[in-house]
Scaffold this motif. Structure first.
Motif, short mmCIF file in Angstrom:
data_model
loop_
_atom_site.label_atom_id
_atom_site.label_comp_id
_atom_site.label_asym_id
_atom_site.label_seq_id
_atom_site.Cartn_x
_atom_site.Cartn_y
_atom_site.Cartn_z
N LEU A 10 -107.71 -34.12 10.50
CA LEU A 10 -107.71 -32.88 10.21
C LEU A 10 -106.47 -32.83 9.34
CD1 LEU A 10 -107.91 -29.72 11.07
CD2 LEU A 10 -106.36 -30.26 13.14
N ARG A 11 -106.65 -32.11 8.43
CA ARG A 11 -105.36 -31.79 7.52
C ARG A 11 -105.73 -30.38 6.53
NH1 ARG A 11 -107.32 -32.98 2.35
NH2 ARG A 11 -108.82 -34.81 2.04
N LEU A 12 -104.67 -30.36 5.95
CA LEU A 12 -104.63 -29.15 4.59
C LEU A 12 -105.37 -29.68 3.40
CD1 LEU A 12 -101.01 -27.82 4.86
CD2 LEU A 12 -103.10 -26.45 5.32
N ALA A 13 -106.12 -28.82 3.14
CA ALA A 13 -107.11 -28.95 1.87
C ALA A 13 -106.16 -29.06 0.48
CB ALA A 13 -108.32 -28.52 1.70
N ASP A 14 -106.77 -29.43 -0.56
CA ASP A 14 -106.17 -29.37 -1.94
C ASP A 14 -107.44 -29.41 -2.99
OD1 ASP A 14 -106.95 -32.33 -2.41
OD2 ASP A 14 -104.93 -32.88 -1.84
N SER A 15 -107.04 -29.39 -4.14
CA SER A 15 -108.04 -29.32 -5.13
C SER A 15 -108.85 -30.47 -5.24
CB SER A 15 -107.66 -29.11 -6.45
OG SER A 15 -106.62 -30.35 -6.85
N GLY A 16 -108.52 -31.55 -4.67
CA GLY A 16 -109.68 -32.69 -4.44
C GLY A 16 -110.61 -32.69 -3.54
N ASP A 17 -110.54 -31.56 -2.63
CA ASP A 17 -111.43 -31.31 -1.66
C ASP A 17 -112.49 -30.29 -2.02
OD1 ASP A 17 -110.60 -32.75 0.88
OD2 ASP A 17 -108.88 -31.52 0.59
N ASN A 18 -112.65 -29.84 -3.33
CA ASN A 18 -113.56 -28.75 -3.85
C ASN A 18 -115.03 -29.07 -3.52
OD1 ASN A 18 -111.95 -26.57 -4.67
ND2 ASN A 18 -111.35 -27.64 -6.40
N GLU A 19 -115.19 -30.33 -3.99
CA GLU A 19 -116.85 -30.71 -3.78
C GLU A 19 -117.17 -30.82 -2.24
OE1 GLU A 19 -120.36 -32.27 -4.86
OE2 GLU A 19 -118.96 -31.33 -5.92
N GLY A 20 -116.46 -31.21 -1.37
CA GLY A 20 -116.56 -31.27 0.07
C GLY A 20 -116.75 -30.02 0.63
N ILE A 21 -116.04 -29.27 0.37
CA ILE A 21 -115.94 -27.69 0.70
C ILE A 21 -116.99 -27.13 0.23
CG2 ILE A 21 -114.92 -25.53 0.77
CD1 ILE A 21 -112.43 -26.77 0.64
N ARG A 22 -117.63 -27.17 -1.14
CA ARG A 22 -118.73 -26.52 -1.83
C ARG A 22 -119.89 -26.90 -1.19
NH1 ARG A 22 -122.39 -27.77 -5.20
NH2 ARG A 22 -121.72 -30.07 -5.69
N LEU A 23 -120.29 -28.26 -0.60
CA LEU A 23 -121.36 -28.64 -0.07
C LEU A 23 -121.61 -28.26 1.16
CD1 LEU A 23 -121.03 -32.46 -1.09
CD2 LEU A 23 -122.71 -30.61 -1.99
N ILE A 24 -120.48 -27.67 2.05
CA ILE A 24 -120.51 -27.09 3.24
C ILE A 24 -120.91 -25.67 3.01
CG2 ILE A 24 -119.19 -26.17 5.37
CD1 ILE A 24 -117.54 -28.81 5.13
N PHE A 25 -120.29 -24.95 2.13
CA PHE A 25 -120.83 -23.46 1.92
C PHE A 25 -122.21 -23.49 1.71
CE2 PHE A 25 -116.48 -22.50 1.91
CZ PHE A 25 -116.37 -21.16 2.48
N GLU A 26 -122.82 -24.55 0.78
CA GLU A 26 -123.91 -24.56 0.26
C GLU A 26 -125.03 -25.04 1.45
OE1 GLU A 26 -124.09 -26.85 -3.35
OE2 GLU A 26 -123.40 -25.33 -4.55
N SER A 27 -124.52 -25.16 2.51
CA SER A 27 -125.37 -26.11 3.68
C SER A 27 -125.78 -24.87 4.63
CB SER A 27 -124.79 -27.05 4.41
OG SER A 27 -123.59 -26.53 4.87
N GLY A 28 -125.43 -23.69 4.52
CA GLY A 28 -125.89 -22.88 5.27
C GLY A 28 -126.01 -21.20 4.77
N GLY A 29 -126.40 -20.37 5.77
CA GLY A 29 -126.49 -18.75 5.34
C GLY A 29 -126.03 -17.88 6.36
N PHE A 30 -126.08 -16.68 6.27
CA PHE A 30 -125.93 -15.73 7.45
C PHE A 30 -127.18 -15.89 8.49
CE2 PHE A 30 -123.62 -12.66 4.63
CZ PHE A 30 -122.49 -13.74 4.52
N ASP A 31 -126.78 -15.64 9.63
CA ASP A 31 -127.77 -15.60 10.48
C ASP A 31 -128.58 -14.20 10.37
OD1 ASP A 31 -127.64 -18.17 11.48
OD2 ASP A 31 -126.15 -17.30 13.05
N GLY A 32 -129.87 -13.82 10.94
CA GLY A 32 -130.48 -12.75 11.14
C GLY A 32 -131.44 -12.62 10.23
N GLY A 33 -131.87 -11.33 9.94
CA GLY A 33 -132.93 -10.83 9.07
C GLY A 33 -133.06 -11.27 7.46
N LEU A 34 -131.74 -11.04 7.16
CA LEU A 34 -131.27 -11.48 5.72
C LEU A 34 -130.57 -12.68 5.92
CD1 LEU A 34 -130.19 -7.80 4.65
CD2 LEU A 34 -132.15 -8.94 4.09
N SER A 35 -130.97 -13.81 5.35
CA SER A 35 -130.44 -15.07 5.33
C SER A 35 -129.64 -15.32 3.92
CB SER A 35 -131.47 -16.28 5.48
OG SER A 35 -130.59 -17.49 5.40
N VAL A 36 -128.46 -15.05 3.73
CA VAL A 36 -127.71 -15.37 2.56
C VAL A 36 -126.76 -16.24 2.70
CG1 VAL A 36 -126.31 -13.73 1.05
CG2 VAL A 36 -127.98 -12.66 2.37
N GLN A 37 -126.59 -16.81 1.53
CA GLN A 37 -125.50 -17.87 1.31
C GLN A 37 -124.21 -17.11 0.70
OE1 GLN A 37 -127.32 -21.31 -0.63
NE2 GLN A 37 -127.20 -22.47 1.23
#
Length: 344
Positions: A10-37
């Protein structure tokens, strides 16, 4: 700092973590009737930073697989709070990659660390989507070594588009706007004190004036596509049917196709003299007709005096719960809340 037998860090992120963070954001969406990433582009760290003076983002790294397992951030910015300009922090982007849900127990230590990082902030707050009931239940329950999620009220984000332009608009003439910041917006808690945060978008200022040149209605409309994107993933429930109908002919925004990035404009610093609902509706419809976006978004707290006007307009909306996150001492926030959906 390591835990769980050095499997995870567990640590503070830096610019080298962009790719890993991006993949997490792209891995899910909002719950409910409108599923939005909700995406933060190729450089999430730059996106977080654009919303304030400083961004503090924590990541959990799987040391065995060299992957980012989870992320959670805070954006620190100058905001109006009880009539003063204070350092406030907005907690955002708490996400766990689907491969790691239920596999790691990091929450308590992560919150302890975040509390230490944000100890100088006058207030810390966050929002949780209404449909995200598992997270709501988890965080509303008081737990030892965890901050209190103190419910402040409900927040609605409205999505709408224009029809015919009704009012003559001035564009990018801000004369008189500073006076509104010093008087009207100063009284709206959680409103950014700096109108030039890049996260608000590359924006234009629209207003109408009376015969004396006084602003009677105004707002910014920002193009946020550099830092934030909303991607429509899928429709469920009643929205599955509505998405196939010609809703624009009925005055509602057209539903984007599944897989499409929504071309939206973010409305911020909305002001209408005397909170006139008729003027508010005519003004926003005129702005939406002139601005070149598929739809515009604006958000208001439950007691915001302009929400009744938006409630009467033809909009698609979704709701969130607003919380103050309290580790030690609450901020004592009182009065009207005016946080901007553009930086949430």
């Amino acid at each position: 700092m390591n835990f769980l037998n050095d499997r995870y860090t567990l640590r503070l992120a830096d610019s080298g973590d962009n790719e890993g963070i991006r993949l997490i954001f792209e891995s899910g969406g909002f719950d409910g009737g409108l599923s939005v990433q909700y995406l933060r582009g190729e450089s999430p760290m730059e996106s977080f930073q654009a919303d304030g003076e400083e961004a503090k983002v924590l990541v959990i790294i799987d040391n065995n697989e060299h992957r980012t397992a989870a992320v959670g951030g805070s954006v620190i910015r100058k905001e109006y709070l009880n009539g003063k300009i204070e350092d406030c922090a907005y907690l955002t982007g708490l996400k766990v990659h689907p491969d790691y849900r239920g596999r790691i127990n990091f929450l308590t230590r992560a919150y302890q660390l975040m509390g230490e990082i944000l100890s100088d902030c006058r207030c810390v707050y966050t929002t949780i989507l209404d449909d995200n009931t598992p997270v709501i239940k988890m965080l509303e329950k008081k737990r030892r070594n965890m901050p209190e999620y103190r419910y402040l009220g409900h927040y609605t984000t409205y999505c709408f588009h224009g029809g015919k332009k009704i009012l003559p608009l001035e564009k990018n003439n801000r004369e008189g706007f500073q006076n509104l910041l010093d008087t009207y917006f100063l009284k709206l808690n959680f409103t950014p004190a700096d109108t030039e945060y890049p996260g608000l978008g590359e924006k234009d200022f629209y207003c109408v004036r009376d015969e004396h040149g006084e602003i009677t209605a105004c707002c910014f409309v920002g193009d946020q596509s550099r830092y934030k994107q909303y991607k429509m993933c899928s429709y469920g429930g009643v929205y599955k049917l509505l998405s196939k109908l010609p809703t624009r002919l009925a005055g509602y925004p057209a539903f984007p196709k599944a897989g499409e990035v929504i071309k939206h404009g973010a409305v911020s610093y909305l002001y209408v003299k005397d909170n006139d609902p008729g003027l508010c509706s005519r003004f926003l419809r005129s702005v939406a007709a002139e601005a070149e976006f598929s739809l515009l978004i604006w958000g208001g707290f439950e007691s915001h005096p302009l929400c009744p006007a938006l409630d009467k307009m033809k909009t698609v909306r979704y709701g969130s719960r607003l919380y103050e996150v309290v580790w030690d001492k609450a901020s004592g926030v009182s009065g009207q809340i005016g946080m901007e959906a553009a930086v949430l």
